[in-house]
Design a protein around this motif. Structure first.
Motif, mmCIF file in Angstrom:
data_model
loop_
_atom_site.group_PDB
_atom_site.id
_atom_site.type_symbol
_atom_site.label_atom_id
_atom_site.label_comp_id
_atom_site.label_asym_id
_atom_site.label_seq_id
_atom_site.Cartn_x
_atom_site.Cartn_y
_atom_site.Cartn_z
ATOM 1 N N TRP A 117 0.832 -1.193 0.000
ATOM 2 C CA TRP A 117 0.000 0.000 0.000
ATOM 3 C C TRP A 117 0.873 1.253 0.000
ATOM 4 O O TRP A 117 0.610 2.217 -0.740
ATOM 5 C CB TRP A 117 -0.942 -0.022 1.216
ATOM 6 C CG TRP A 117 -1.985 1.041 1.181
ATOM 7 C CD1 TRP A 117 -2.232 1.896 0.135
ATOM 8 C CD2 TRP A 117 -2.926 1.373 2.194
ATOM 9 N NE1 TRP A 117 -3.267 2.733 0.457
ATOM 10 C CE2 TRP A 117 -3.703 2.438 1.702
ATOM 11 C CE3 TRP A 117 -3.181 0.877 3.460
ATOM 12 C CZ2 TRP A 117 -4.730 3.012 2.454
ATOM 13 C CZ3 TRP A 117 -4.199 1.447 4.193
ATOM 14 C CH2 TRP A 117 -4.975 2.503 3.705
ATOM 15 N N ILE A 144 0.728 3.990 -2.833
ATOM 16 C CA ILE A 144 0.388 5.387 -2.547
ATOM 17 C C ILE A 144 1.446 6.318 -3.120
ATOM 18 O O ILE A 144 1.130 7.362 -3.711
ATOM 19 C CB ILE A 144 0.219 5.583 -1.022
ATOM 20 C CG1 ILE A 144 -1.252 5.560 -0.678
ATOM 21 C CG2 ILE A 144 0.836 6.882 -0.553
ATOM 22 C CD1 ILE A 144 -1.607 6.038 0.681
ATOM 23 N N GLU A 159 0.957 6.387 -6.839
ATOM 24 C CA GLU A 159 -0.262 7.105 -7.198
ATOM 25 C C GLU A 159 -0.065 8.603 -7.067
ATOM 26 O O GLU A 159 -0.581 9.384 -7.866
ATOM 27 C CB GLU A 159 -1.423 6.625 -6.319
ATOM 28 C CG GLU A 159 -1.985 5.293 -6.786
ATOM 29 C CD GLU A 159 -2.631 4.487 -5.680
ATOM 30 O OE1 GLU A 159 -2.833 5.035 -4.590
ATOM 31 O OE2 GLU A 159 -2.905 3.297 -5.913
ATOM 32 N N VAL A 177 -7.970 6.442 -6.888
ATOM 33 C CA VAL A 177 -8.261 5.092 -6.421
ATOM 34 C C VAL A 177 -9.749 5.005 -6.144
ATOM 35 O O VAL A 177 -10.306 5.875 -5.480
ATOM 36 C CB VAL A 177 -7.481 4.782 -5.134
ATOM 37 C CG1 VAL A 177 -7.714 3.367 -4.688
ATOM 38 C CG2 VAL A 177 -6.018 5.040 -5.329
ATOM 39 N N GLU A 190 -13.337 3.977 -4.512
ATOM 40 C CA GLU A 190 -13.673 3.941 -3.092
ATOM 41 C C GLU A 190 -13.601 2.537 -2.513
ATOM 42 O O GLU A 190 -13.072 2.328 -1.422
ATOM 43 C CB GLU A 190 -15.091 4.481 -2.938
ATOM 44 C CG GLU A 190 -15.465 4.742 -1.527
ATOM 45 C CD GLU A 190 -16.349 5.962 -1.420
ATOM 46 O OE1 GLU A 190 -17.453 5.816 -0.913
ATOM 47 O OE2 GLU A 190 -15.954 7.034 -1.866
ATOM 48 N N GLU A 230 -10.217 1.583 -1.636
ATOM 49 C CA GLU A 230 -9.715 2.235 -0.425
ATOM 50 C C GLU A 230 -10.185 1.490 0.821
ATOM 51 O O GLU A 230 -9.421 1.293 1.765
ATOM 52 C CB GLU A 230 -10.207 3.687 -0.356
ATOM 53 C CG GLU A 230 -9.610 4.605 -1.408
ATOM 54 C CD GLU A 230 -8.207 5.073 -1.069
ATOM 55 O OE1 GLU A 230 -7.570 4.438 -0.222
ATOM 56 O OE2 GLU A 230 -7.765 6.070 -1.665
ATOM 57 N N TYR A 231 -11.447 1.063 0.782
ATOM 58 C CA TYR A 231 -11.956 0.323 1.942
ATOM 59 C C TYR A 231 -11.248 -1.014 2.081
ATOM 60 O O TYR A 231 -10.890 -1.430 3.179
ATOM 61 C CB TYR A 231 -13.469 0.122 1.823
ATOM 62 C CG TYR A 231 -14.266 1.278 2.380
ATOM 63 C CD1 TYR A 231 -14.511 2.399 1.609
ATOM 64 C CD2 TYR A 231 -14.752 1.246 3.674
ATOM 65 C CE1 TYR A 231 -15.228 3.464 2.118
ATOM 66 C CE2 TYR A 231 -15.479 2.310 4.194
ATOM 67 C CZ TYR A 231 -15.717 3.413 3.411
ATOM 68 O OH TYR A 231 -16.415 4.478 3.916
ATOM 69 N N ARG A 238 -8.346 -1.729 1.118
ATOM 70 C CA ARG A 238 -6.982 -1.481 1.612
ATOM 71 C C ARG A 238 -6.978 -1.273 3.116
ATOM 72 O O ARG A 238 -6.081 -1.773 3.815
ATOM 73 C CB ARG A 238 -6.412 -0.243 0.925
ATOM 74 C CG ARG A 238 -5.992 -0.515 -0.496
ATOM 75 C CD ARG A 238 -5.507 0.739 -1.154
ATOM 76 N NE ARG A 238 -4.940 0.452 -2.462
ATOM 77 C CZ ARG A 238 -4.318 1.360 -3.198
ATOM 78 N NH1 ARG A 238 -4.191 2.590 -2.763
ATOM 79 N NH2 ARG A 238 -3.830 1.027 -4.362
ATOM 80 N N GLN A 245 -1.671 -5.050 -3.964
ATOM 81 C CA GLN A 245 -2.109 -3.721 -4.386
ATOM 82 C C GLN A 245 -1.564 -3.407 -5.770
ATOM 83 O O GLN A 245 -0.503 -3.879 -6.153
ATOM 84 C CB GLN A 245 -1.625 -2.649 -3.411
ATOM 85 C CG GLN A 245 -1.826 -2.967 -1.959
ATOM 86 C CD GLN A 245 -3.270 -2.960 -1.542
ATOM 87 O OE1 GLN A 245 -4.145 -2.667 -2.345
ATOM 88 N NE2 GLN A 245 -3.526 -3.299 -0.308
ATOM 89 N N TYR A 261 -4.790 9.600 5.203
ATOM 90 C CA TYR A 261 -4.757 9.031 3.859
ATOM 91 C C TYR A 261 -5.861 7.999 3.710
ATOM 92 O O TYR A 261 -6.432 7.532 4.691
ATOM 93 C CB TYR A 261 -3.381 8.426 3.589
ATOM 94 C CG TYR A 261 -3.006 7.329 4.549
ATOM 95 C CD1 TYR A 261 -3.279 6.009 4.260
ATOM 96 C CD2 TYR A 261 -2.402 7.624 5.767
ATOM 97 C CE1 TYR A 261 -2.956 5.005 5.143
ATOM 98 C CE2 TYR A 261 -2.070 6.628 6.652
ATOM 99 C CZ TYR A 261 -2.351 5.324 6.336
ATOM 100 O OH TYR A 261 -2.040 4.341 7.224
ATOM 101 N N GLY A 262 -6.138 7.647 2.462
ATOM 102 C CA GLY A 262 -7.175 6.656 2.210
ATOM 103 C C GLY A 262 -8.507 7.157 2.727
ATOM 104 O O GLY A 262 -8.859 8.317 2.570
ATOM 105 N N VAL A 263 -9.251 6.274 3.379
ATOM 106 C CA VAL A 263 -10.544 6.688 3.927
ATOM 107 C C VAL A 263 -10.515 6.695 5.455
ATOM 108 O O VAL A 263 -11.562 6.641 6.092
ATOM 109 C CB VAL A 263 -11.687 5.779 3.425
ATOM 110 C CG1 VAL A 263 -12.009 6.082 1.996
ATOM 111 C CG2 VAL A 263 -11.349 4.325 3.587
#
Ligand code: SF4
Ligand code: SF4
Lengths: 395, 215, 224
Positions: free
Chosen positions: A103, A107, A110, A117, A119, A122-123, A125, A182, A263-265
């Motif tokens: 990841w 990241i 990216e 990415v 959604e 993201e979850y 991950r 990933q 980062y991410g969600v």
């Protein structure tokens, strides 16, 4: 020795790294000091790691770590292969936590390429990263107890649980530890409903395991006597030395990239950041137990809110991927601390510069400071509580 | 009270000891090799090549020797030589296709990048050999496995691949038919699939652990 | 947090004779960096760490970059004035247009070593501020100031940069090789590093390995 500048921080009169295994060092002021080479083949060093320990009686007066037994110049390999081909190599950095390594690398790439990415990815991950955190901390607790001399039992209980998570990884990605999961712009595969149900089941049972493990260890008087007040790290030194992850938070510094960078969600989830008060080995153990409990909370929320949708951005390109010239530093909160990747692209299919910021390696900076004045047996558990993986330290 | 923590811990060990006799949650050891663990469908080990016609395992390889996987393989353990006729024309099949599985790291990138679904991941893991070089160097003959074998290992994935290939074939046939339509002779019906997919392997109980190569 | 330009302004006010350049990042990541001249690097780092508005107390990542010498071929358009007419101008002749010729000019861009520091603030939770220091060229011994006295986190990472890139950090308390063994001579992360020819037989040589195999077996047996 190729030292250009005379080391200034050493007590004078001590010779540097010897070839002999154990030998007496003569020093006018301290009487006889003993220099012991712990490792590279020593069960307590979690791999091939060597500490040159100078002892005054049983107290440590100097400790110099020696690295590189597992060095394979990962960064050079990364510069010689394409962006995609480095992904499976990142599995082999910290081989316990391949999902978070993947990841962090994803990241960074990216960011470098400005890739979005979806959604759902993201979850997924987040779910995988938190499972990895459970796995890593469970292992660490087992190993730490092993290092205190509590041979076998806690480690096997920890491994029993870890194996359940590895089974999940295997059924999702095809491999227990070298997940290579990933991709730039998402994940490789979409988890099936059965897999998610299995995760839910594991998450529901994990709290029970933690309770049991804590009943076994946390209140144990011998463990407390060994670990409390051992290897104290002050917050100021920890910050200056760039210590991250549970090690840092055990000293009471509130710095968790999941909150800071968001980062991410991660900003969508409710969780607390456990903090220690003393910065000793027991705090470092306890922080990990508490973090696991928070991870369970995050997992529950992520499993509840997991949206439908694509798992990989349809515009994402992995083969023949050539980002525009530029550079990027991407970092995430790995189970061991901040794992970051620094990439410079010159527009070719290979990165011009590929750098890994390894948390275990930087966290080792303060090993000597924590061990000074402690006994050899304590050095073993202090090293254990730092939580290193030599694949990442030596790269 | 001093010692309560210790006693509490001992109670946990006792619980586990007793539990290991009746509770499968607490007794997780598997007596390998008498008992083998059930491999998940996604499990991957080393690659193999898919052929469509079991009677001609080397002639019906799906691989067209495009060498994409050779270039993409991170540790560079695939070695391909294109087969050519006397005039030097490429025959779109490999003459040599070697995978050095002592170097292969089971990353599955070759499978991902292959545009022809020709290379897939095997699940055969008992691969100990006495000869490090030749024993672990798998040649085209050893790598070639039937589509049925692929179905047995990865039923869902294989079904999806078969559907995709059938669709491509139908499209090609349609294009051909459209081309041939103006001609006088009516086009021959689209050729039946060379190797209709076998029914999904029985997976309800005891999906067989991968057996030795079944070319 | 202030932008890098603002930080630069403030630094210039404090250190008027420091060399400070903002290096833009052409990629979408948007992480520009600040190139700092070596003489002031340590004091600027200390300022960044202690300044109450920045408090960059955490040095996350230290790494070296090797930028090799480059040759760029540039096309330069030059206008050549028409030769002066030998004879008195003939009014009926068409006007002579000046000729434009293109010239290819080779330009040598000297390479340099660079050390990159990624700074964050744990106290104020912001970042990154990226510092770079550069050597003038790639000649040995390359040397740059060490920031270990400012951030302890640089200790091992600068040692690693020294080990792999051969950049000597002046002011580092314990500069030894860290990943390679002490007797090792070269610096493996440099772009011009040549791997030692320790040939290991591989059953399927191809690419670079095949070249190596050829070197070791002058007359290779006919392969299949
Ligand atoms: S296996 Fe696939 S990618 Fe590799 S050469 Fe054959 S057709 Fe090409
Ligand atoms: S699995 Fe990975 S290492 Fe093995 S042959 Fe395929 S691409 Fe190469």
């Amino acid at each position: 020795m190729t030292s250009p500048a005379a080391p200034s921080s050493f007590p004078s009169g001590l010779p540097s790294s010897p070839g002999a295994h154990v030998r007496a060092v003569h020093d006018d002021f301290h009487g006889d000091l003993l220099e012991v080479s712990m490792g590279p083949h020593h069960p307590s060093t979690h791999g091939v790691f060597r500490m040159i320990v100078t002892l005054d009686g049983e107290r440590i007066v100097r400790l110099k770590p020696v690295f590189g037994y597992l060095h394979r110049n990962h960064e050079k390999l990364g510069e010689q292969t394409t962006y995609l081909a480095s992904m499976p190599y990142t599995d082999r950095l910290d081989y316990l936590n391949s999902m978070t390594n993947n990841w962090a690398y994803a990241i960074a790439v990216e960011k470098l390429a400005g890739q979005a990415v979806p959604e759902r990815a993201e979850y997924v991950r987040v779910i995988l990263a938190e499972l990895t955190r459970l796995l890593n901390h469970t292992c660490l607790a087992g190993f730490l107890l092993q290092d205190t001399g509590c041979s076998g039992t806690p480690l096997m209980y920890a491994f029993r649980e870890r194996e359940k998570i590895l089974d999940l990884f295997e059924s999702l990605s095809g491999s227990r530890m070298m997940c290579n999961f990933q991709r730039f712009g998402g994940c490789r595969l979409d988890p099936t409903p059965e897999w998610l149900a299995a995760v839910r089941q594991l998450v529901d049972g994990y709290g029970r395991f933690l309770d049991e493990f804590e009943a076994l260890i946390s209140g144990n008087e011998i463990v407390m006597a060994r670990t409390q007040g051992t290897g104290v790290l002050t917050p100021a030194l920890a910050i200056s030395a760039g210590v991250t992850g549970p090690m840092l938070r055990a000293t009471g510094v509130d710095y968790d990239l999941r909150k800071v960078d968001g980062y991410g969600v991660y900003p969508r989830f409710e969780f607390r950041v456990p903090l220690g008060a003393h910065g000793d080995t027991y705090d470092r153990y306890m922080i990990r137990i508490l973090e696991m409990r928070e991870s369970i909370q995050i997992l529950r929320q992520a499993l509840r809110d997991l949206p439908a949708g694509p798992i990989l951005d349809p515009k994402a390109k992995n083969r023949g991927f050539r980002p525009k010239p530029g550079e990027a530093y991407g970092r995430i909160e790995g189970p061991k601390g901040e794992i970051g990747f620094y990439l410079i692209s010159d527009g070719s299919p290979n990165p011009f510069r590929y750098r890994v910021r390894p948390p275990s390696f930087v966290n080792l900076t303060i090993l000597e400071d924590m061990c000074l004045g402690q006994t050899v047996a304590d050095a073993v558990i202090i090293l254990g509580s730092i939580d290193i993986v030599l694949g990442e330290v030596d790269r | 009270m001093l010692g309560t923590g210790l006693l509490q811990g001992l109670a946990v060990t006792a619980k586990n000891l007793v539990g290991s006799f009746h509770d499968p949650e607490r007794y997780v050891t598997m007596e390998y090799p008498e008992v083998k663990t059930k491999l998940p469908e996604n499990y991957r080990n080393f690659p193999f090549l898919v052929h469509d016609d079991p009677k001609d395992p080397l002639g019906s390889l799906r691989c067209v020797a495009c060498t994409i996987c050779e270039t993409e393989c991170p540790p560079q353990c695939i070695y391909i030589v294109m087969d050519r006729d006397e005039k030097g024309k490429a025959l779109k099949r490999p003459k040599v296709f070697d995978i050095d599985i002592s170097v292969c790291m089971s990353c599955q990138i070759c499978v991902e990048v292959c545009p022809f679904d020709a290379i897939k991941m095997d699940q055969h893991y008992e691969i100990a050999e006495t000869n490090r070089f030749q024993g672990l160097l798998l040649s085209r003959e050893q790598l070639s496995k039937s589509n049925a074998y692929y179905h047995q290992l990865h039923p869902t994935e294989a079904a999806a691949v078969d559907a995709l290939l059938a669709e491509q074939k139908a499209k090609q046939a349609a294009a051909k038919a459209a081309k041939a339509a103006p001609a006088a002779k009516p086009p021959a019906p689209a050729a039946p699939a060379a190797n209709p997919p076998p029914p999904p392997a029985p997976s309800a109980e005891a999906p067989k652990p991968p057996t030795p190569p079944a070319p | 947090m202030e932008s890098l330009e603002q930080i630069r302004e403030r630094l210039l006010a404090r250190f008027p004779d420091a060399a400070l350049t903002v290096i833009a990042n052409p990629g979408p990541a948007g992480q520009p960096s600040l190139l700092v001249g070596s003489p002031h690097a340590a004091s600027i780092a200390a300022f960044l760490r202690d300044d109450p508005a920045l408090r960059l107390d955490y040095c996350s990542n230290v790494t070296g970059v090797d930028w090799p010498d480059r040759e760029v071929v540039e096309t330069i358009k030059r206008t050549v004035p028409p030769p002066p007419p030998a004879a008195p101008a003939d009014p009926s002749a068409p006007p002579v247009t000046p000729k434009v010729i293109e010239e290819k000019v080779k330009r040598h861009i000297p390479g340099y070593f660079e050390v990159v520091y990624h700074l964050y603030s744990m106290a104020l939770k912001h970042g990154p501020v990226i510092l770079r220091t550069r050597t003038a060229d790639r000649t040995d011994p390359a040397s740059l100031p060490s920031l270990t006295p400012i951030w302890r986190a640089c200790e091992f990472q600068e040692r690693e940069v020294y080990d792999l890139f051969g950049i000597r950090f002046t002011g580092h308390p314990d500069l030894r090789r860290i990943l390679m063994w002490d007797e090792f001579k070269d610096y493996p992360m440099r772009k011009d590093y040549v791997e030692p020819d320790d040939y290991e037989w591989e059953p399927t040589p191809h690419g670079a390995v095949l070249d190596k195999a050829r070197r070791h077996y002058p007359a290779p047996p006919e392969s299949r």
